[in-house]
Design a protein around this motif. Structure first.
Motif, short mmCIF file in Angstrom:
data_model
loop_
_atom_site.label_atom_id
_atom_site.label_comp_id
_atom_site.label_asym_id
_atom_site.label_seq_id
_atom_site.Cartn_x
_atom_site.Cartn_y
_atom_site.Cartn_z
N ARG A 21 42.45 38.97 42.49
CA ARG A 21 41.50 40.13 42.23
C ARG A 21 40.17 39.72 41.69
N LYS A 36 34.83 44.60 34.66
CA LYS A 36 34.70 45.45 35.73
C LYS A 36 36.20 45.15 36.86
N ALA A 37 36.53 44.11 36.81
CA ALA A 37 37.75 43.71 37.86
C ALA A 37 38.93 44.54 37.34
N ASN A 38 39.71 44.91 38.03
CA ASN A 38 41.06 45.61 37.98
C ASN A 38 41.79 44.70 37.13
N GLY A 39 42.64 45.18 36.17
CA GLY A 39 43.37 44.25 35.13
C GLY A 39 42.47 43.31 34.14
N GLU A 69 37.45 40.96 44.07
CA GLU A 69 36.34 42.26 43.71
C GLU A 69 34.88 41.67 43.21
N GLY A 112 40.61 43.12 30.87
CA GLY A 112 39.82 43.79 29.74
C GLY A 112 39.09 42.88 28.91
N LYS A 167 47.62 36.50 40.55
CA LYS A 167 47.23 37.93 41.11
C LYS A 167 45.99 38.16 40.49
N THR A 168 45.74 38.05 39.11
CA THR A 168 44.59 38.32 38.45
C THR A 168 43.27 37.41 39.04
#
Length: 206
Positions: free
Chosen positions: A123, A77-80, A127, A82, A119-120
């Motif tokens: 996030r 669900k975290a942005n970026g 998140e 998959g 960055k990941t």
């Protein structure tokens, strides 16, 4: 939606497996943290699945329990992030380690996972820290003591095939070929199964 499969385990090629259900073979990708607990070939297996439909493919991700699948669904669900990256994350560390990293905002450990840059990692922490509060953490990886049962001889393949299978699995999880080969060579010992080699290589990378 395909949520659960019960059938005969036909093939195991980390991190993929093939399950025959009523004459139909389902190809499933599974985190190594779950892969270690699979039964032997030709044995019955029950797995919980997450079904992903893309324009160019339909993919099944498998887990040994509903809880493991639930954590995977939270991660992606975290942005970026998959499914492929989620697979790599849950192969590279246990659920308790991941939850601990998020709670402690341990960016330095998260970026050691394949495909996870700074960055990941940031996030993921931002998140997921609220969503994981109160999470009943459970360790997806077996204890080191269980390695004795895993380090059995693979009578169907030699050391070179074990080495190659372990390297291929790590590459499939997102590690660069040079790093995968180096770590496999570092941890591999005589009579280790490919799954044991993969587990030790993943441990060594954290």
């Amino acid at each position: 939606m395909i949520g659960r499969l019960r059938g005969i385990l036909v093939e195991k090629q980390p991190p993929e497996l093939l399950i025959e259900v009523s004459g139909v073979g389902y190809e499933v990708q599974m985190p190594m943290s779950c892969f270690y607990d699979l039964p032997d070939i030709d044995q019955e297996v029950v797995i919980y699945t997450h079904f992903v439909v893309r324009e160019d493919a339909q993919l099944l991700y498998g887990f040994n329990s509903v809880q493991e699948r639930a954590l995977f669904r939270e991660v992606i669900k975290a942005n970026g992030v998959g499914p492929k990256l989620g697979l790599g994350i849950l192969s590279g560390m246990s659920a308790s380690q991941f939850v601990d990293c998020v709670e402690r905002e341990d960016i330095s450990t998260l970026i050691k996972l394949p495909g996870v840059g700074r960055k990941t990692a940031e996030r993921l922490v931002i998140e997921m820290r609220d969503r994981l509060k109160g999470w009943n953490s459970f360790d997806l990886l077996q204890s080191p003591d269980s390695l004795q049962s895993e380090n059995k001889i693979d009578t169907g393949s030699g050391a070179s095939s074990v080495d190659e299978e372990a390297v291929s699995a790590l590459i499939a999880l997102g590690y660069k070929p040079q790093i995968a080969s180096k770590m496999v060579s570092k941890v591999m010992k005589p009579e280790m199964s490919s799954e044991a080699v993969i587990k030790e290589a993943l441990r060594a990378m954290l």
